[in-house]
Motif scaffolding. Structure first.
Motif, PDB file in Angstrom:
ATOM      1  N   ALA A 484      55.155  27.325  39.186  1.00 36.75           N
ATOM      2  CA  ALA A 484      54.054  26.718  39.946  1.00 36.75           C
ATOM      3  C   ALA A 484      54.586  25.684  40.934  1.00 36.75           C
ATOM      4  O   ALA A 484      54.099  25.581  42.078  1.00 36.75           O
ATOM      5  CB  ALA A 484      53.053  26.075  38.993  1.00 36.75           C
ATOM      6  N   GLN A 485      55.582  24.927  40.518  1.00 34.17           N
ATOM      7  CA  GLN A 485      56.139  23.897  41.398  1.00 34.17           C
ATOM      8  C   GLN A 485      56.883  24.505  42.577  1.00 34.17           C
ATOM      9  O   GLN A 485      56.774  24.030  43.718  1.00 34.17           O
ATOM     10  CB  GLN A 485      57.080  22.997  40.601  1.00 34.17           C
ATOM     11  CG  GLN A 485      57.591  21.793  41.381  1.00 34.17           C
ATOM     12  CD  GLN A 485      56.485  20.866  41.835  1.00 34.17           C
ATOM     13  OE1 GLN A 485      55.872  20.185  41.017  1.00 34.17           O
ATOM     14  NE2 GLN A 485      56.184  20.842  43.129  1.00 34.17           N
ATOM     15  N   VAL A 486      57.652  25.560  42.332  1.00 31.68           N
ATOM     16  CA  VAL A 486      58.363  26.228  43.425  1.00 31.68           C
ATOM     17  C   VAL A 486      57.367  26.773  44.439  1.00 31.68           C
ATOM     18  O   VAL A 486      57.574  26.667  45.668  1.00 31.68           O
ATOM     19  CB  VAL A 486      59.271  27.342  42.873  1.00 31.68           C
ATOM     20  CG1 VAL A 486      59.822  28.209  44.014  1.00 31.68           C
ATOM     21  CG2 VAL A 486      60.429  26.748  42.079  1.00 31.68           C
ATOM     22  N   ALA A 491      54.807  26.194  49.792  1.00 34.71           N
ATOM     23  CA  ALA A 491      53.622  25.960  50.624  1.00 34.71           C
ATOM     24  C   ALA A 491      53.780  24.718  51.483  1.00 34.71           C
ATOM     25  O   ALA A 491      53.197  24.621  52.577  1.00 34.71           O
ATOM     26  CB  ALA A 491      52.389  25.830  49.735  1.00 34.71           C
ATOM     27  N   ALA A 492      54.575  23.748  51.005  1.00 33.77           N
ATOM     28  CA  ALA A 492      54.799  22.508  51.755  1.00 33.77           C
ATOM     29  C   ALA A 492      56.001  22.615  52.681  1.00 33.77           C
ATOM     30  O   ALA A 492      56.394  21.616  53.308  1.00 33.77           O
ATOM     31  CB  ALA A 492      54.996  21.346  50.784  1.00 33.77           C
ATOM     32  N   GLY A 493      56.607  23.807  52.749  1.00 32.54           N
ATOM     33  CA  GLY A 493      57.739  24.011  53.641  1.00 32.54           C
ATOM     34  C   GLY A 493      59.071  23.589  53.069  1.00 32.54           C
ATOM     35  O   GLY A 493      60.043  23.418  53.814  1.00 32.54           O
ATOM     36  N   PRO A 649      59.684  13.458  39.379  1.00 31.63           N
ATOM     37  CA  PRO A 649      58.577  14.410  39.332  1.00 31.63           C
ATOM     38  C   PRO A 649      58.590  15.321  40.554  1.00 31.63           C
ATOM     39  O   PRO A 649      59.030  14.932  41.651  1.00 31.63           O
ATOM     40  CB  PRO A 649      57.330  13.511  39.317  1.00 31.63           C
ATOM     41  CG  PRO A 649      57.824  12.194  38.803  1.00 31.63           C
ATOM     42  CD  PRO A 649      59.226  12.061  39.286  1.00 31.63           C
ATOM     43  N   GLY A 650      58.095  16.545  40.400  1.00 30.15           N
ATOM     44  CA  GLY A 650      58.130  17.523  41.486  1.00 30.15           C
ATOM     45  C   GLY A 650      57.364  17.098  42.712  1.00 30.15           C
ATOM     46  O   GLY A 650      57.779  17.391  43.843  1.00 30.15           O
ATOM     47  N   ASP A 651      56.247  16.378  42.528  1.00 27.71           N
ATOM     48  CA  ASP A 651      55.455  15.990  43.695  1.00 27.71           C
ATOM     49  C   ASP A 651      56.102  14.859  44.494  1.00 27.71           C
ATOM     50  O   ASP A 651      55.676  14.560  45.608  1.00 27.71           O
ATOM     51  CB  ASP A 651      54.035  15.598  43.277  1.00 27.71           C
ATOM     52  CG  ASP A 651      54.027  14.513  42.198  1.00 27.71           C
ATOM     53  OD1 ASP A 651      55.112  14.017  41.823  1.00 27.71           O
ATOM     54  OD2 ASP A 651      52.926  14.166  41.723  1.00 27.71           O
ATOM     55  N   GLN A 652      57.131  14.210  43.917  1.00 27.70           N
ATOM     56  CA  GLN A 652      57.823  13.149  44.648  1.00 27.70           C
ATOM     57  C   GLN A 652      59.037  13.667  45.413  1.00 27.70           C
ATOM     58  O   GLN A 652      59.584  12.962  46.269  1.00 27.70           O
ATOM     59  CB  GLN A 652      58.280  12.054  43.680  1.00 27.70           C
ATOM     60  CG  GLN A 652      57.141  11.302  43.005  1.00 27.70           C
ATOM     61  CD  GLN A 652      57.644  10.233  42.043  1.00 27.70           C
ATOM     62  OE1 GLN A 652      58.828   9.874  42.061  1.00 27.70           O
ATOM     63  NE2 GLN A 652      56.745   9.721  41.202  1.00 27.70           N
ATOM     64  N   ALA A 658      62.473  13.804  52.553  1.00 22.26           N
ATOM     65  CA  ALA A 658      62.144  13.347  53.905  1.00 22.26           C
ATOM     66  C   ALA A 658      62.959  12.131  54.307  1.00 22.26           C
ATOM     67  O   ALA A 658      63.096  11.834  55.507  1.00 22.26           O
ATOM     68  CB  ALA A 658      60.653  13.029  53.998  1.00 22.26           C
ATOM     69  N   GLU A 659      63.483  11.411  53.353  1.00 20.68           N
ATOM     70  CA  GLU A 659      64.302  10.245  53.661  1.00 20.68           C
ATOM     71  C   GLU A 659      65.698  10.634  54.144  1.00 20.68           C
ATOM     72  O   GLU A 659      66.470   9.775  54.578  1.00 20.68           O
ATOM     73  CB  GLU A 659      64.421   9.350  52.426  1.00 20.68           C
ATOM     74  CG  GLU A 659      63.092   8.763  51.969  1.00 20.68           C
ATOM     75  CD  GLU A 659      63.247   7.935  50.704  1.00 20.68           C
ATOM     76  OE1 GLU A 659      64.401   7.790  50.233  1.00 20.68           O
ATOM     77  OE2 GLU A 659      62.220   7.447  50.187  1.00 20.68           O
ATOM     78  N   HIS A 660      66.033  11.915  54.040  1.00 19.98           N
ATOM     79  CA  HIS A 660      67.341  12.387  54.487  1.00 19.98           C
ATOM     80  C   HIS A 660      67.295  12.725  55.983  1.00 19.98           C
ATOM     81  O   HIS A 660      66.215  12.743  56.607  1.00 19.98           O
ATOM     82  CB  HIS A 660      67.765  13.614  53.687  1.00 19.98           C
ATOM     83  CG  HIS A 660      68.095  13.260  52.258  1.00 19.98           C
ATOM     84  ND1 HIS A 660      67.175  12.746  51.395  1.00 19.98           N
ATOM     85  CD2 HIS A 660      69.273  13.357  51.576  1.00 19.98           C
ATOM     86  CE1 HIS A 660      67.745  12.529  50.221  1.00 19.98           C
ATOM     87  NE2 HIS A 660      69.028  12.887  50.308  1.00 19.98           N
ATOM     88  N   ASP A 661      68.421  13.031  56.551  1.00 24.01           N
ATOM     89  CA  ASP A 661      68.487  13.355  57.973  1.00 24.01           C
ATOM     90  C   ASP A 661      67.647  14.575  58.298  1.00 24.01           C
ATOM     91  O   ASP A 661      67.275  15.372  57.418  1.00 24.01           O
ATOM     92  CB  ASP A 661      69.942  13.622  58.384  1.00 24.01           C
ATOM     93  CG  ASP A 661      70.797  12.365  58.277  1.00 24.01           C
ATOM     94  OD1 ASP A 661      72.024  12.516  58.200  1.00 24.01           O
ATOM     95  OD2 ASP A 661      70.230  11.243  58.273  1.00 24.01           O
ATOM     96  N   ASP A 662      67.324  14.758  59.519  1.00 20.97           N
ATOM     97  CA  ASP A 662      66.491  15.869  59.961  1.00 20.97           C
ATOM     98  C   ASP A 662      67.081  17.213  59.559  1.00 20.97           C
ATOM     99  O   ASP A 662      66.364  18.179  59.320  1.00 20.97           O
ATOM    100  CB  ASP A 662      66.318  15.822  61.481  1.00 20.97           C
ATOM    101  CG  ASP A 662      65.484  14.620  61.909  1.00 20.97           C
ATOM    102  OD1 ASP A 662      65.579  14.248  63.083  1.00 20.97           O
ATOM    103  OD2 ASP A 662      64.747  14.077  61.045  1.00 20.97           O
TER     104      ASP A 662
END
Length: 667
Positions: A484-486, A491-493, A649-652, A658-662
């Motif tokens: 479910a998490q994968v 879905a969130a890219g 946690p998976g949602d974090q 996102a804190e990593h480089d582009d």
């Protein structure tokens, strides 16, 4: 408290002796009244001979020692015929003979004689009130009156003797309930003897030649008592080795736990400790050499075990090749080492040399009872066997069957059954590519927050569940969570490969593989985004059996990782026959490679061999920059550990990424 009780005990015995002496002084006139009677002297001789047949028996589950001697019927018969003083004197001589035979002290003999004297005195008083001489030729009293006087005198004897015997046992520290059991048995035995007394008295009146005939029923009563005692001993004894059996071990434990109170100010006696040993490879001896040789080996082992003082313990055989030693020992570990040393030398049986080794478990009584102590020692013994050690001491942390552990497992089962998503969750630890710096994968790790205890160590709960059906339930829930998490990440890219751990029990479960396939299809995720982690020992314990389920998992498109690689001393040869995509080098090697050349060499060679087989390598437990750089230099593929990130946690995870480089490189 002990000092007060001990003082009362001594005072009780002194009063008993003084009272008996007073009774005798009031009946001095009977002393020589029948000295010339042949029947009297025959009765005295028979009483003394009966004293030589006395024996000490252990009665009741507590194995309380009592004296069995058929002298009472003679002394009571003398009372009925010749009076108190001759009866008391005869019984006193018999008590001396009994004390000599059983190696009792003079004081013990005197106290026993005093008890008998007071009981005879009570019976004499009843006879004086009713019919002083019930066996004389007399028309002044009826047969019913004579019989009633004798019965009443016998009951008075039993009552006084029972009370005095009870006082003695209580003074020795025996609890009320157990003391009453002992008194009951003594009263029953003496009742049978008193019934014979009127017969002896009549025989003495009619014809002295009849008196020796009384020996026959007395021998029968004595023999029955001996057989009863022997049966109890047999019930507590192992017939092969002569040691105590489990029942005998339990009886000694009860006696030690309910022992006499400790003297005020004195050191508390050591708690009973139990040592259990199980012979290694005994079944092989039985199968190869036969059961007769196996029995000889057991007898030889029994002869090498230390014999403990019966007052503080016992050596026992529990059955099969399992032995036990129960003892109050200040240092039970030293006693266990003595046991192990005693088995070091080989045993020669019918010309064959048999080397004897054993796994030894040690546990100390914590007041939870015999069964708990036995189980704790058993757990310790199996811990020693599992670790390959000779001796192990019970540790509640390694006891998967302790009440606390069972309650924890039951709570965990309930959390799985209700699918408690708030307290039972999967956290994910990132795995970073050492060549690109990208986060390529994560490992799913169990997290359980107990309602009362708070966070529970995952290793503790997995070790509890591993050999139970709860493990299958846990794996199903983790498959549900991870798939479910994968799907949610996709879905969130966020596209990541997620690994989840599976036990040996799960590997051979067709239902779980079916469940994995169903969840992949349900969430419509690429199978390659899932990876199953299995420990090296789980797979390589039976490579042939593992091939089929591993191949089925690989056919789903799910990759397979060999976890804790290197701990099972396996060869990469096996990996050529198995569909392994990744190996995870155990953290015990990773942690040492920065300062240990051998560990560094093992890690480098493992990476090179894996690369030659086109198998991906992951280093777990990477916690510092030096190790990180050494692994990159060795061309390891992925690193996992606190140096990159802790599990979250998976949602974090998307926010953390996102804190990593582009380009997705780790910052």
């Amino acid at each position: 408290m002990w000092a007060r009780q001990r003082g009362s005990f001594i005072a009780f015995n002194v009063i008993t002796l003084a009272a008996a002496l007073a009774v005798l002084l009031t009946h001095l006139g009977d002393a020589a009244a029948n000295a010339g009677s042949a029947a009297f002297w025959v009765m005295v001789v028979l009483a003394v001979l009966a004293g030589t047949q006395a024996f000490a028996a252990e009665i009741g589950p507590e194995r309380i020692r009592v004296t069995i001697a058929p002298t009472v019927c003679f002394s009571f018969a003398i009372l009925l015929t010749w009076g108190l003083w001759p009866a008391a004197a005869t019984q006193a001589v018999a008590c001396g003979v009994i004390a000599w035979r059983l190696r009792r002290t003079l004081f013990e003999a005197a106290v026993a004689a005093a008890r008998y004297t007071l009981a005879l005195g009570a019976a004499s008083a009843i006879l004086w009130l009713g019919e002083p001489d019930p066996f004389r030729d007399n028309t002044g009293s009826s047969l019913a009156t004579d019989a009633l006087s004798v019965v009443a005198a016998g009951l008075a004897w039993l009552a006084v003797y029972g009370v005095l015997f009870l006082g003695t046992r209580l003074g020795e520290g025996l609890p009320w309930r157990r003391a009453l059991v002992v008194v009951r048995d003594q009263v029953l035995f003496n009742s049978a003897l008193l019934v014979l007394s009127p017969v002896l008295a009549l025989a003495a009146r009619i014809n002295v030649a009849f008196l020796p005939l009384a020996i026959i029923p007395l021998i029968a009563v004595q023999r029955l008592a001996q057989l009863s005692s022997q049966r109890e001993n047999i019930a507590r004894q192992d017939p092969l080795t002569g040691l105590a059996n489990r029942t005998g071990l339990r009886a000694v434990y009860d006696r030690l736990v309910v022992g006499p109170p400790t003297r005020l100010g004195a050191a508390e006696p050591a708690r009973p400790s139990l040592i259990i040993l199980d012979l290694d490879r005994f079944k092989q001896v039985n199968d190869a050499l036969g059961h007769d040789i196996g029995d000889q080996l057991l007898v030889a082992v029994a002869g090498r075990l230390p014999r403990v003082d019966p007052r503080v313990g016992v050596t026992a055989r529990l059955g099969g090749d399992e032995f036990a030693i129960l003892a109050r020992a200040d240092d039970p570990q030293a006693l266990a080492q003595e046991v192990a040393r005693g088995l070091n030398q080989p045993v020669y049986l019918e010309g064959l040399r048999v080397d004897v080794t054993a796994s030894v478990g040690v546990a100390t009584d914590e007041g939870e009872g015999f069964n708990a102590l036995l189980r704790h020692a058993d757990v310790a013994m199996y811990e020693a066997k599992q670790r390959g050690d000779t001796i192990a001491t019970y540790d509640v942390r390694s006891d998967r069957a302790s009440p606390a552990q069972l309650r924890l497992l039951a709570d965990f089962r309930r959390a799985l059954e209700v699918d408690d998503v708030d307290r039972l969750r999967a956290h994910y630890q990132p795995q970073v590519s050492l060549s690109t710096g990208r986060i390529e994968a994560v490992e799913a790790l169990l997290r359980w927050n107990h309602p009362q205890m708070g966070p529970v160590n995952p290793e503790d709960i997995v070790s509890l569940a591993e050999h139970t059906p709860v493990m299958v339930m846990l794996t199903r829930r983790m498959i549900d969570r991870v798939t479910a998490q994968v799907a949610a990440w996709n879905a969130a890219g966020v596209s990541l490969r997620a690994s989840l751990n599976v036990s040996t029990r799960d590997l051979y479960s067709e239902e779980l593989i079916d469940h994995l396939a169903e969840r992949i299809a349900h969430h419509d995720i690429p199978p390659g985004q899932l990876q199953i982690e299995l420990t090296e020992s789980a797979i390589l314990a039976d490579v042939r059996r593992a091939q089929a389920p591993l191949r089925r998992i690989a056919d789903l498109g799910v990759t397979i990782c060999l976890d804790d690689f290197g701990t099972g001393y396996s060869s990469l040869q096996h990996l050529r026959r198995l569909p392994i995509s990744e190996i995870k080098i155990d953290k015990s090697f990773i942690a040492g490679m920065a300062h240990n050349r051998d560990d560094a060499a093992i890690v480098r060679s493992t990476i090179e061999l894996a690369r030659s087989l086109h198998i991906r390598t992951v280093a777990e437990g990477v916690e510092d920059d030096i190790t990180h750089k050494l692994l990159a230099k060795a061309r390891c593929d992925l690193a996992q550990g606190w140096h990159t990130a802790r599990a979250m946690p998976g949602d974090q995870l998307p926010a953390w990424l996102a804190e990593h480089d582009d380009d997705g490189r780790a910052a």
